[in-house]
Write a protein that holds these residues in place. Structure first.
Motif, short mmCIF file in Angstrom:
data_model
loop_
_atom_site.label_atom_id
_atom_site.label_comp_id
_atom_site.label_asym_id
_atom_site.label_seq_id
_atom_site.Cartn_x
_atom_site.Cartn_y
_atom_site.Cartn_z
N ARG A 3 0.82 -1.11 -0.13
CA ARG A 3 -0.06 0.08 0.11
C ARG A 3 0.86 1.25 -0.11
O ARG A 3 1.78 1.40 0.78
N TYR A 4 0.49 2.05 -0.80
CA TYR A 4 1.29 3.49 -1.10
C TYR A 4 0.14 4.58 -0.74
O TYR A 4 -0.69 4.61 -1.80
N ALA A 5 -0.03 5.23 0.01
CA ALA A 5 -0.95 6.10 0.34
C ALA A 5 -2.23 5.57 0.21
O ALA A 5 -2.69 4.79 0.97
N SER A 6 -3.25 6.04 -0.75
CA SER A 6 -4.48 5.44 -0.91
C SER A 6 -4.85 4.23 -1.89
O SER A 6 -5.89 3.94 -2.18
N LEU A 7 -3.72 3.81 -2.51
CA LEU A 7 -3.36 2.83 -3.40
C LEU A 7 -2.72 1.29 -3.02
O LEU A 7 -1.77 1.47 -2.53
N TYR A 8 -3.33 0.28 -3.19
CA TYR A 8 -2.77 -0.75 -3.37
C TYR A 8 -2.18 -1.32 -4.59
O TYR A 8 -2.79 -1.51 -5.46
#
Length: 167
Positions: free
Chosen positions: A67-72
């Motif tokens: 997960r990076y910020a709001s994205l997987y």
């Protein structure tokens, strides 16, 4: 001895809300199967706790996600492939996106999905790592941007010539 190549079956980028932001399939899946895969994996990955590992065994394969910020960022590999190498590939892809977009966010991928696909295609080909150099990928993307800009200018000048001729 030949190096063992990793085979990535597909790449998924999913938001925290379960919206698919990018998919790339390197193995044959019908549209119905793709929809089922996305729904299944979204349910599995989004409900996992943040303290759990980033590997999930699924249908005899392995899904590696980060997960990076709001994205997987998810990649599906064979069960015996190296998960840590896939985590490195995911991170490599995110770093290239960050360089191009300047701290990439979900909106960058929504409004510039064609660039995200191009970056992914420069990084992975046929489910295998193609280019490990961020500088090389950045140079190729800049060259493509220049080609697009030149094409737009040519189209604009042709449109202007047609407009002048029809006056």
């Amino acid at each position: 001895m030949f190096p063992i190549l990793l085979m990535i079956h597909f790449v998924l980028l999913i938001s925290r809300q379960g919206k698919v932001r990018l998919t790339k399939w390197y193995s044959p899946y019908s549209q119905k199967e793709r929809t089922k895969v996305i729904r299944e994996l979204s349910g599995v990955i989004l409900t996992r706790g943040p303290k759990l590992c980033n590997f999930v065994e699924w249908r005899g394969l392995k899904v590696v996600y980060k997960r990076y910020a709001s994205l997987y960022f998810c990649m599906c590999i064979d069960a015996d492939d190296n998960e840590l190498e896939i985590l490195e590939i995911i991170h490599h892809f995110v770093e290239i996106l960050d360089r191009y977009f300047g701290s990439v966010c979900e909106l960058d991928l929504i409004f510039n999905f064609h660039k995200a696909f191009y970056i992914l295609d420069e990084t992975l080909i046929a489910g295998e790592l193609q280019e490990s150099s961020k500088k090389t990928v950045a140079r190729l993307i800049a060259a493509q941007d220049l080609l697009v800009e030149n094409a737009k200018e040519q189209a604009s000048s042709i449109t202007n010539m047609i407009a002048q001729a029809t006056k």
